[in-house]
Design a protein around this motif. Structure first.
Motif, mmCIF file in Angstrom:
data_model
loop_
_atom_site.group_PDB
_atom_site.id
_atom_site.type_symbol
_atom_site.label_atom_id
_atom_site.label_comp_id
_atom_site.label_asym_id
_atom_site.label_seq_id
_atom_site.Cartn_x
_atom_site.Cartn_y
_atom_site.Cartn_z
ATOM 1 N N VAL A 94 28.589 48.657 31.282
ATOM 2 C CA VAL A 94 29.724 48.401 32.178
ATOM 3 C C VAL A 94 29.474 49.419 33.415
ATOM 4 C CG1 VAL A 94 32.124 48.405 32.881
ATOM 5 C CG2 VAL A 94 31.457 47.659 30.437
ATOM 6 N N VAL A 95 29.257 50.531 33.286
ATOM 7 C CA VAL A 95 28.897 51.592 34.471
ATOM 8 C C VAL A 95 27.805 51.185 35.270
ATOM 9 C CG1 VAL A 95 28.490 53.983 35.168
ATOM 10 C CG2 VAL A 95 30.251 53.482 33.421
ATOM 11 N N ALA A 97 26.376 48.243 35.483
ATOM 12 C CA ALA A 97 26.795 47.021 35.995
ATOM 13 C C ALA A 97 27.410 47.193 37.261
ATOM 14 C CB ALA A 97 27.374 45.841 35.231
ATOM 15 N N HIS A 98 28.465 47.909 37.357
ATOM 16 C CA HIS A 98 29.334 48.403 38.320
ATOM 17 C C HIS A 98 28.498 49.090 39.602
ATOM 18 C CE1 HIS A 98 32.999 49.356 40.728
ATOM 19 N NE2 HIS A 98 32.392 50.571 40.559
ATOM 20 N N ALA A 99 27.847 49.974 38.825
ATOM 21 C CA ALA A 99 26.698 50.527 40.157
ATOM 22 C C ALA A 99 25.786 49.720 40.784
ATOM 23 C CB ALA A 99 26.115 51.755 39.405
ATOM 24 N N SER A 100 25.445 48.586 39.894
ATOM 25 C CA SER A 100 24.406 47.777 40.611
ATOM 26 C C SER A 100 25.125 46.396 41.364
ATOM 27 C CB SER A 100 23.631 47.238 39.258
ATOM 28 O OG SER A 100 22.948 47.904 38.577
ATOM 29 N N GLN A 101 26.417 46.354 41.392
ATOM 30 C CA GLN A 101 27.063 45.235 42.309
ATOM 31 C C GLN A 101 27.124 45.768 43.708
ATOM 32 O OE1 GLN A 101 30.951 44.949 41.040
ATOM 33 N NE2 GLN A 101 30.340 43.214 39.331
ATOM 34 N N TYR A 177 28.019 40.456 35.142
ATOM 35 C CA TYR A 177 27.775 41.426 34.059
ATOM 36 C C TYR A 177 28.778 42.365 33.966
ATOM 37 C CZ TYR A 177 23.050 39.446 33.941
ATOM 38 O OH TYR A 177 21.794 38.722 34.050
ATOM 39 N N GLU A 178 29.512 42.910 34.736
ATOM 40 C CA GLU A 178 30.292 44.143 34.556
ATOM 41 C C GLU A 178 31.677 43.608 33.523
ATOM 42 O OE1 GLU A 178 33.217 47.205 36.966
ATOM 43 O OE2 GLU A 178 32.092 45.773 38.203
ATOM 44 N N VAL A 179 32.034 42.569 33.587
ATOM 45 C CA VAL A 179 33.237 41.968 32.987
ATOM 46 C C VAL A 179 32.475 41.477 31.627
ATOM 47 C CG1 VAL A 179 34.859 40.137 32.803
ATOM 48 C CG2 VAL A 179 34.451 41.248 34.965
ATOM 49 N N ALA A 182 32.206 44.364 29.531
ATOM 50 C CA ALA A 182 33.746 44.845 28.993
ATOM 51 C C ALA A 182 33.970 44.050 28.014
ATOM 52 C CB ALA A 182 34.701 44.965 30.239
#
Length: 208
Positions: A94-95, A97-101, A177-179, A182
């Motif tokens: 999740v982290v 994916a968030h950093a890659s957004q 991906y982030e969701v 999760a």
């Protein structure tokens, strides 16, 4: 006879639910692992080295460490920590994916070292989960029908992996991906709750 004796175990419904659900979150993660790293800029060669070599080594060390700990202190002491270790590590994805957004298409991808570390830690945690899972499966096999019972259990274990293979791509595309990662963590939660109600954690229950 082997099949009937398997179903005659006390609390067989809980056993079946746990076996099917325990690797479900990990199955959803594994199905989208390579597409995720590819889409955030990791080339196939780097992924092969990170996952196929370093990740594989970490995935082999995990069960060895887990098996040693269980042999020394028993399944009950480690089933919760190792099951949690297997699933909470989804947070790493999740982290990432968030950093890659929101990164520009031509921006440098996250470093090889960072992504390899994520893959290795996740593989090690999955290995710890494998250790407690395999010991628990053995506890659910009678001495008279051990091979048949293990065959039944491993077949049930593959159900979650099959379901994940059918729907994971659609879900990841719809959620992002982030969701999605999760979601893989949420999917793993029912199996953790079931641990509190499982038979055979301390020793095999007597067959009915």
């Amino acid at each position: 006879k082997a099949f009937v004796s398997f179903l005659a175990q006390p609390k067989i419904g809980r056993i079946l639910a746990f076996v099917i659900l325990f690797r479900l979150g990990e199955s959803f993660l594994m199905k989208m692992k390579y597409p995720f790293f590819r889409d955030i800029g990791m080339n196939m060669g780097d992924y092969g080295l990170a996952s196929g070599t370093i990740g594989t080594i970490a995935g082999l060390v995990g069960p060895l460490v887990g098996g040693f700990a269980i042999a020394r202190h028993g399944l009950r002491r480690w089933i919760w920590p190792f099951a949690i270790a297997q699933n909470l590590l989804h947070v790493l994805y999740v982290v990432v994916a968030h950093a890659s957004q929101g990164r520009a298409p031509d921006a440098a991808p996250l470093g090889f070292g960072v992504l390899t570390t994520v893959i290795a830690i996740e593989a090690f945690g999955a290995g710890l989960g494998t250790a407690v899972f395999m010991v628990y499966l053995l506890r659910c096999c009678s001495s008279e029908h051990r091979a048949a019972h293990m065959a039944i259990l491993t077949a049930l274990m593959s159900v979650g992996f099959t379901v994940a293979g059918v729907v994971s791509g659609f879900l990841a595309e719809a959620m992002g991906y982030e969701v999605y990662f999760a979601f893989t963590l949420v999917v793993a939660m029912p199996s953790l709750v079931l641990i509190a109600f499982l038979p055979n954690v301390d020793e095999r229950a007597t067959e009915a």
